[in-house]
Design a protein around this motif. Structure first.
Motif, PDB file in Angstrom:
ATOM      1  N   SER A 115       0.858  -1.186   0.000  1.00 40.56           N
ATOM      2  CA  SER A 115       0.000   0.000   0.000  1.00 40.56           C
ATOM      3  C   SER A 115       0.893   1.233   0.000  1.00 40.56           C
ATOM      4  O   SER A 115       2.059   1.163   0.374  1.00 40.56           O
ATOM      5  N   PRO A 116       0.356   2.371  -0.428  1.00 42.67           N
ATOM      6  CA  PRO A 116       1.209   3.542  -0.661  1.00 42.67           C
ATOM      7  C   PRO A 116       2.070   3.943   0.535  1.00 42.67           C
ATOM      8  O   PRO A 116       3.187   4.420   0.356  1.00 42.67           O
ATOM      9  N   PHE A 117       1.548   3.764   1.753  1.00 46.26           N
ATOM     10  CA  PHE A 117       2.332   4.279   2.876  1.00 46.26           C
ATOM     11  C   PHE A 117       3.316   3.245   3.423  1.00 46.26           C
ATOM     12  O   PHE A 117       3.986   3.487   4.403  1.00 46.26           O
ATOM     13  N   GLN A 118       3.389   2.081   2.765  1.00 55.18           N
ATOM     14  CA  GLN A 118       4.389   1.108   3.191  1.00 55.18           C
ATOM     15  C   GLN A 118       5.631   1.177   2.322  1.00 55.18           C
ATOM     16  O   GLN A 118       6.582   0.437   2.528  1.00 55.18           O
TER      17      GLN A 118
ATOM     18  N   VAL B  52       7.910   7.055   1.225  1.00 52.28           N
ATOM     19  CA  VAL B  52       6.600   7.616   1.552  1.00 52.28           C
ATOM     20  C   VAL B  52       6.730   8.976   2.228  1.00 52.28           C
ATOM     21  O   VAL B  52       5.933   9.883   1.983  1.00 52.28           O
TER      22      VAL B  52
ATOM     23  N   VAL C 255       7.212  11.664  -0.321  1.00 50.42           N
ATOM     24  CA  VAL C 255       5.974  11.920  -1.045  1.00 50.42           C
ATOM     25  C   VAL C 255       5.046  12.769  -0.194  1.00 50.42           C
ATOM     26  O   VAL C 255       4.420  13.721  -0.666  1.00 50.42           O
ATOM     27  N   LYS C 256       5.006  12.431   1.108  1.00 49.38           N
ATOM     28  CA  LYS C 256       4.145  13.193   2.014  1.00 49.38           C
ATOM     29  C   LYS C 256       4.603  14.642   2.091  1.00 49.38           C
ATOM     30  O   LYS C 256       3.793  15.555   2.096  1.00 49.38           O
TER      31      LYS C 256
ATOM     32  N   GLU D 119       2.498  17.920   1.176  1.00 50.77           N
ATOM     33  CA  GLU D 119       2.317  19.020   2.117  1.00 50.77           C
ATOM     34  C   GLU D 119       2.742  20.347   1.475  1.00 50.77           C
ATOM     35  O   GLU D 119       2.055  21.366   1.592  1.00 50.77           O
TER      36      GLU D 119
ATOM     37  N   ARG E 117       0.283  21.486  -0.949  1.00 51.71           N
ATOM     38  CA  ARG E 117      -0.866  22.070  -0.252  1.00 51.71           C
ATOM     39  C   ARG E 117      -0.588  23.532   0.082  1.00 51.71           C
ATOM     40  O   ARG E 117      -1.416  24.408  -0.150  1.00 51.71           O
TER      41      ARG E 117
ATOM     42  N   ARG F  33      -0.724  25.574  -2.967  1.00 51.06           N
ATOM     43  CA  ARG F  33      -2.104  25.843  -3.372  1.00 51.06           C
ATOM     44  C   ARG F  33      -2.696  26.953  -2.524  1.00 51.06           C
ATOM     45  O   ARG F  33      -3.401  27.830  -3.024  1.00 51.06           O
TER      46      ARG F  33
ATOM     47  N   LYS G  94     -31.866  36.309  23.280  1.00 53.12           N
ATOM     48  CA  LYS G  94     -31.461  34.934  22.942  1.00 53.12           C
ATOM     49  C   LYS G  94     -31.715  34.638  21.478  1.00 53.12           C
ATOM     50  O   LYS G  94     -30.904  34.003  20.797  1.00 53.12           O
ATOM     51  N   ILE G  95     -32.861  35.084  21.017  1.00 52.13           N
ATOM     52  CA  ILE G  95     -33.199  34.837  19.608  1.00 52.13           C
ATOM     53  C   ILE G  95     -32.217  35.567  18.705  1.00 52.13           C
ATOM     54  O   ILE G  95     -31.761  35.030  17.691  1.00 52.13           O
TER      55      ILE G  95
ATOM     56  N   GLU H 268     -29.222  36.264  19.323  1.00 54.43           N
ATOM     57  CA  GLU H 268     -27.971  35.519  19.335  1.00 54.43           C
ATOM     58  C   GLU H 268     -28.066  34.305  18.417  1.00 54.43           C
ATOM     59  O   GLU H 268     -27.163  34.011  17.634  1.00 54.43           O
ATOM     60  N   ALA H 269     -29.194  33.612  18.525  1.00 60.22           N
ATOM     61  CA  ALA H 269     -29.361  32.402  17.724  1.00 60.22           C
ATOM     62  C   ALA H 269     -29.354  32.717  16.240  1.00 60.22           C
ATOM     63  O   ALA H 269     -28.885  31.918  15.436  1.00 60.22           O
ATOM     64  N   PHE H 270     -29.868  33.871  15.879  1.00 58.59           N
ATOM     65  CA  PHE H 270     -29.930  34.210  14.465  1.00 58.59           C
ATOM     66  C   PHE H 270     -28.679  34.918  13.978  1.00 58.59           C
ATOM     67  O   PHE H 270     -28.599  35.306  12.821  1.00 58.59           O
TER      68      PHE H 270
END
Lengths: 351, 820
Positions: free
Chosen positions: B54-57, B61, B64-65, B69, B72, B75, B258-259, B261-263
């Protein structure tokens, strides 16, 4: 017209059925899970998931990952899928899809109300809510002091309003009441969903009634087990069971009087479909029951894909994805807490 | 024949490159460099030796990580620059920066930007609050005018408290101060209010909930805000609405708060006294300008930082992408036992071996490695990948062929013939030199901007068009040629090559449609005589011409296909296929349809009136009858009988011998080896495990026979249906010319008949659009698809297997396309 869905189903449902089957093909497979279970860190999990459909959702996450981020992003994927399908859907499929979210809505309402009862911050609670069960005025739930207010202020606008008719009392909200409210709502919801599916007819009704019956039975068993040793009376308990499913009506009478887990087991073993669940469990064991139920549920949902031209695939897909996210959460938690030996305890393989 | 064909110059495209399976043993210290150089060269396709891991074995790796990063972060920075709207000016960079440098720099930049963002976010929030407060002040005043005079003393005092402590910016919710009224000073009027601001989209449900919560004991006033306010999370401008709620009672108050705040509604206190209001407005405005200046400075600072990075981003992105590809490739290699070398396997073209060796040497040298890279060929089990070296001209044709199936390794490549035949067959269906000129202009525009367009990202449709620019070029040239032959320019005939050979019977020319024309001079030198347009003989002549021409093209095209199967068989050394497949196929096709072609040509040359349908039909029904007036040449009847006999013999010839001979060969090969198998020593098995496995393949006679039967039946039936299929050339060409005639006559000429400028203009526009969209776009597409079908089905099923796989070398050049 039962048996003739093939003639007309694809006019409106064909595209979405193709979409949902495509999504289903993107579910993680056993080999994926095997690889995930071997991961050493959360970064490994991210890396493995980057090759799956979750890739685009996780790729922009900065490196010290948390389990919550993974789960949040994976849920976002589910929500995006759902929203896309809902956008494309026409009646009656759109209503069907909306029905799927009502369960989350009930959970969210209960979460907020319980949270406010224990004086938690509303914003914090809102973050914990499942995004599928959000509605506009959900934050206002915090204002309500009792059930009546809850209904009158907020829920009357939501699709949950009709389900509330049975549990409007002026009693103050406390933990017990809230839990009863949750189950009453859920009961009403399941029954309503069941009726709706019956109205749709055809393969949808057939398969959905099977899936919903299983759901109802599972809830019945859970209610029974959870209410053993509480002050809930037998009549009250009986009232919380949904009025359909395999246990209805005779099984319910028996479940209502159960006093310990082995009695529940005795009741369930009378029903052939549930015998297999207990076959793996030893007596007096209730922890593994959840997993057994989940496995059975996953099996049934996978089977829903075997037939074409019906809506149950949407329901099944959503549930399978949710199960997958639960799996991922468990795996991530195990990896994060270095408990890799327990990984297999709660993971339910989907394929 | 063999002698003759061997003298052909080598054709690169005819057969795919010779490939060889190679093994690389690279010392660990020079591995990275070697792979990088190989990526730049782009001529080696690595095989994944760790497919089960698997890729991380895998080994690399972590690298690649790290690359993931970094991309990222890149981007993120890219995103920020785009959001800030900074045009990245490409600055000149030193080429030899290392990944580690980039990594540290990236981390710095990211940290910096994030910090600046969070700062400016805080400022923005404060700014938003002030702005909202200002708006509330402005709007709420108008509601409060009616209440004026009920000024509440407590609030006035309170306001002073609030604004005297001065740290306006830090108070998240200003109403908090307001909520500390002294119990002694209960308000005189009993009517109190809360003012604030809320998102416009939420106003309705907000009002409804308020109404319900207070059981209607409140008054709700609202006014839309003039300015939009930026949402700090999504950085989008949001429309907001100012509200003022009047109510009475303490309980209602807590509920409403309260309302709110809720809104997510922000509440701000508004004093009822006008002088007070003015004072506060002034204060708020001055603070706003201050903050605005600070914010602007912050943004300028951030933009400066971003633009300093902006120039590098594209380059860094490229580098990181390459690095990631290199590590991904390194992950495909195996460590050998000593853990000092990496072992890789892969395919490369035979001719590239020296290049690869050079590159590997350079890598060894550059990384100061003691040990060179070992590079040698090996035997491989699987069949090699198919690799054609194409250029921008041949590439689209190769794509057309590959779309059907990638050629088997070293099999004859139909793309060689497709380059000319495909545009030509297209043009036969699209013969109109006016339309051809339009296509040519389009193709020329694409080719003229080649260098500019090839660097750009085009839409999928434009990309397709651009990729096929040379196909379009040839298609347009050929359709101009065919258009000249058909003598059609937007369906109008022209006298280009001299005067017409025909004239009307009388001056009025009234009977051209009914009785036809009279020939009075030498035939028109090139193409169709323009006078025929609209005359009685136009359609019969054109139909007969195009129909017969289609059959001729078809028979030639299919013969070419069968010939290519001969080249295939000869190349792969299968005399069985030549003798029992190629020869009978050739005979069958030509004895029937080759003969038909011969008759067509003869009829054209002699001008005979013979009925070819009749000849062909009665050749089967009664081959021994007298042909009568349909006899075209002496000895036609015996020839027909002979051809029919040949065709009948050819069918069992291609059906039976091959499977039986195969069976015999198989039996011979394993005759007496049934015992021999045990004796073969283990060493023998180890030497040739692959070949042994191949020989021991199960020979299933019935399967082979059924396969052969299907092939023969397909060919026999196919030769009839395929010939008929070529008639689409005629049909499409007819349809095209009729359609353009309709548009020309029924739209353009009709509109021109009116003496009205508007009608003429409308007619011209309709004609132009019909020509552009229906004739130039849809007809081109349909002719293209039919030409495609003629190639894929009628031509390629005679010889093409198309079950190979493409050569995909590890190359940096292809990387950019994968991402994004």
């Amino acid at each position: 017209m039962y048996g003739f869905e093939a003639l007309t189903f694809n006019i409106h449902g064909g595209y979405l059925e193709a979409i949902v089957r495509g999504h289903r093909a993107g579910l993680l497979t056993t080999s994926d899970y095997n690889n995930l279970c071997q991961c050493e860190t959360l970064d490994d999990i991210k890396m493995h998931l980057s090759a799956t459909e979750y890739g685009p959702y996780l790729q922009n996450e900065p490196s010290p990952l948390h389990t919550t981020t993974i789960v949040e992003k994976c849920t976002l994927k589910l929500v995006d899928d759902y929203k896309h399908m809902l956008c494309q859907a026409t009646e009656p499929l759109s209503t069907f899809l909306e029905y799927i979210t009502y369960g989350h809505m009930i959970d969210n309402v209960v979460l907020i109300v319980t949270g406010t009862l224990h004086e938690r911050d509303v914003q914090e609670l809102l973050e914990k809510c499942h995004p599928l069960g959000m509605f506009d005025s959900i934050a206002t739930l915090a204002v309500a002091q009792n059930m009546r207010e809850l209904y009158r202020l907020v829920l009357v606008d939501t699709p949950l309003a009709p389900y509330f008719s049975e549990c409007i009392t002026s009693e103050d909200l406390d933990d017990m009441n809230i839990e009863i409210m949750r189950n009453t709502l859920y009961k009403a919801y399941l029954e309503d969903f069941y009726r709706f599916c019956q109205k749709l007819g055809g393969a949808t009704a057939e398969i959905m009634s099977d899936l919903l019956a299983f759901e109802a039975d599972r809830r019945a068993v859970n209610i029974t087990i959870n209410s053993i040793g509480t002050e809930l009376t037998r009549d009250d308990r009986r009232k919380l069971y949904s009025n359909f499913g395999l246990f209805y009506p005779y099984g319910h009478e028996e479940l209502a009087v159960c006093e310990d887990i082995d009695q529940v087991r005795a009741v369930m073993e009378k029903y052939p479909p549930y015998q297999s669940i207990f076959a793996k469990l030893s007596y007096g064991e209730s922890q593994m029951l959840d997993k057994a139920f989940y496995e059975e549920e996953v099996k049934r949902h996978c089977l829903a894909f075997e037939q074409q031209f019906h809506y149950a695939v949407f329901f099944a897909y959503m549930r399978l994805r949710e199960q997958e996210i639960r799996n991922l959460m468990w795996i991530s938690e195990c990896v994060a807490q270095n408990q890799k030996s327990r990984v297999h305890d709660s993971v339910v393989f989907i394929f | 024949m063999d002698h003759f064909t061997d003298k052909f110059p080598p054709m690169d495209l005819m057969r795919s490159e010779k490939m060889t399976f190679v093994q690389l043993i690279i010392p660990a210290e020079s591995a990275h460099r070697a792979i990088t150089y190989l990526g730049q060269l782009g001529l080696l396709q690595f095989r994944d030796l760790n497919a089960e891991k698997s890729p991380f074995q895998r080994t690399f790796v972590n690298q690649v990580k790290r690359c993931a990063e970094m991309s990222r972060k890149l981007r993120f920075l890219m995103d920020q620059t785009n959001k800030a709207g900074i045009k990245s000016s490409c600055s000149v960079l030193k080429s030899d920066i290392y990944l580690e440098d980039i990594e540290t720099q990236l981390a710095e930049h990211e940290h910096e930007i994030i910090e600046m963002n969070s700062n400016s976010e805080k400022l923005q929030q404060a700014y938003n609050e002030l702005l909202e407060f200002k708006i509330v002040l402005q709007k709420a005043c108008s509601f409060l005018v009616s209440n004026h005079g009920h000024a509440v003393a407590e609030e006035r005092e309170l306001e002073e408290n609030v604004y005297s402590n001065g740290d306006f910016v830090e108070t998240p919710f200003l109403f908090e101060q307001e909520t500390l009224p002294g119990p002694s000073k209960s308000n005189q009027s009993g009517l109190r209010f809360i003012s604030g601001i809320i998102c416009k989209s939420k106003v309705l449900s907000f009002e409804r909930i308020l109404f319900r919560a207070t059981r209607g004991n409140m008054l709700f006033n609202q006014a839309p805000a003039d300015e939009q306010i930026m949402d700090p999370i999504s950085t989008e401008m949001v429309e907001k609405t100012v509200f003022v709620v009047f109510f009475s009672g303490e309980q209602a108050r807590t509920k409403i708060l309260k309302i709110c705040e809720a809104f997510g509604a922000n509440c701000y206190p508004v004093p009822e006294d006008i002088t007070k209001q003015r004072q506060i407005t002034r204060e708020v405005s001055s603070r706003l300008t201050d903050l605005e200046a600070t914010l602007d400075a912050g943004i300028r600072h951030r933009n400066k930082a971003l633009s300093s990075v902006g120039g590098h981003l594209a380059k860094w992105m490229d580098m990181v992408r390459r690095e990631k590809a290199v590590y991904d490739t390194l992950n495909m290699l195996n460590f050998d036992v000593t853990k000092k070398c990496l072992v890789g396997e892969g395919w490369c073209p035979l001719i590239a071996k020296t290049q690869i060796q050079e590159v590997l040497q350079r890598a060894t040298f550059d990384s100061n490695s003691q040990v060179g890279v070992i590079f040698h060929s090996m035997d491989a089990l699987e069949s090699p990948p198919t690799y054609f070296r194409t250029n921008s001209f041949t590439n689209p044709y190769q794509e057309i062929v590959d779309a059907y199936g990638v050629a088997r390794y070293q099999e004859v490549n139909p793309a060689v013939y497709t380059t000319i035949i495909f545009p030509f067959l297209f043009a036969v269906m699209f013969g109109d030199w006016g339309h051809g000129i339009c296509l040519l202009l389009g193709a020329l525009v694409l080719i003229a901007h080649e260098s500019k367009l090839s660097n750009q990202r085009l839409g999928s449709f434009m990309e397709m068009l651009f990729g096929g620019r040379y196909v379009i070029l040839l298609m347009s040239l050929f359709s101009m040629y065919c258009g000249l032959i058909y003598n059609e320019f937007f369906s109008v005939p022209f006298h280009i090559f001299g005067a017409s050979a025909y004239k009307c019977r009388d001056i009025s020319c009234r009977d051209a449609h009914t009785t036809g024309l009279v020939k009075y001079r030498e035939p028109y030198p090139f193409g169709v005589d323009p006078s025929w347009r609209g005359s009685r003989s136009e359609l019969p002549f054109l139909n007969s011409l195009k129909m017969k021409m289609s059959i001729l093209f078809g028979v030639v095209h299919m013969n070419l296909g069968i010939m290519l199967s001969y080249f295939n068989a000869r190349f792969f050394g299968s005399s069985l296929d030549i003798r029992y497949q190629f020869v009978p196929q050739m005979i069958f096709l030509n004895s029937l349809f080759g003969y038909l072609s011969l008759l067509i040509v003869l009829k054209w040359c002699t001008g005979s009136q013979a009925d070819l349908y009749h000849i062909m039909i009665y050749m089967f029904l009664s081959p021994f009858d007298n042909l009568g007036e349909n006899e075209l040449f002496w000895g036609q009847r015996p020839l027909q009988v002979l051809l029919l006999l040949l065709a009948v013999i050819a069918v069992p010839w291609m059906l039976f011998p091959k499977p039986f001979i195969l069976k015999k060969l198989h039996n011979e090969r394993f005759q007496g080896r049934t015992y021999g198998m045990l004796n073969t020593s283990e060493a023998d098995l180890e030497v040739e495990p692959d070949s042994a496995r191949q020989h021991r393949e199960e020979f299933n006679f019935s399967e082979v026979f059924v396969h052969q039967m299907i092939h023969s039946i397909e060919f026999v039936l196919g030769s009839v249906s395929n010939t008929a299929s070529y008639l689409r050339l005629w049909a499409l060409s007819l349809a095209h010319s009729e359609l353009s005639t309709v548009f020309y006559e029924k739209v353009l000429l009709l509109a021109w008949g009116y003496d009205n400028l508007i009608i003429r203009l409308v007619g011209l526009v309709v004609f132009a659009f019909a020509t552009a969209f229906i004739l130039l776009m849809m007809e081109t597409l349909s002719a293209f698809l039919h030409a495609l079908r003629l190639h894929w089905v009628e031509f390629q099923n005679k010889f093409y297997h198309g079950d190979g796989y493409k050569f995909r070398p590890f190359s940096f050049a292809t990387l950019t396309e994968d991402e994004n």
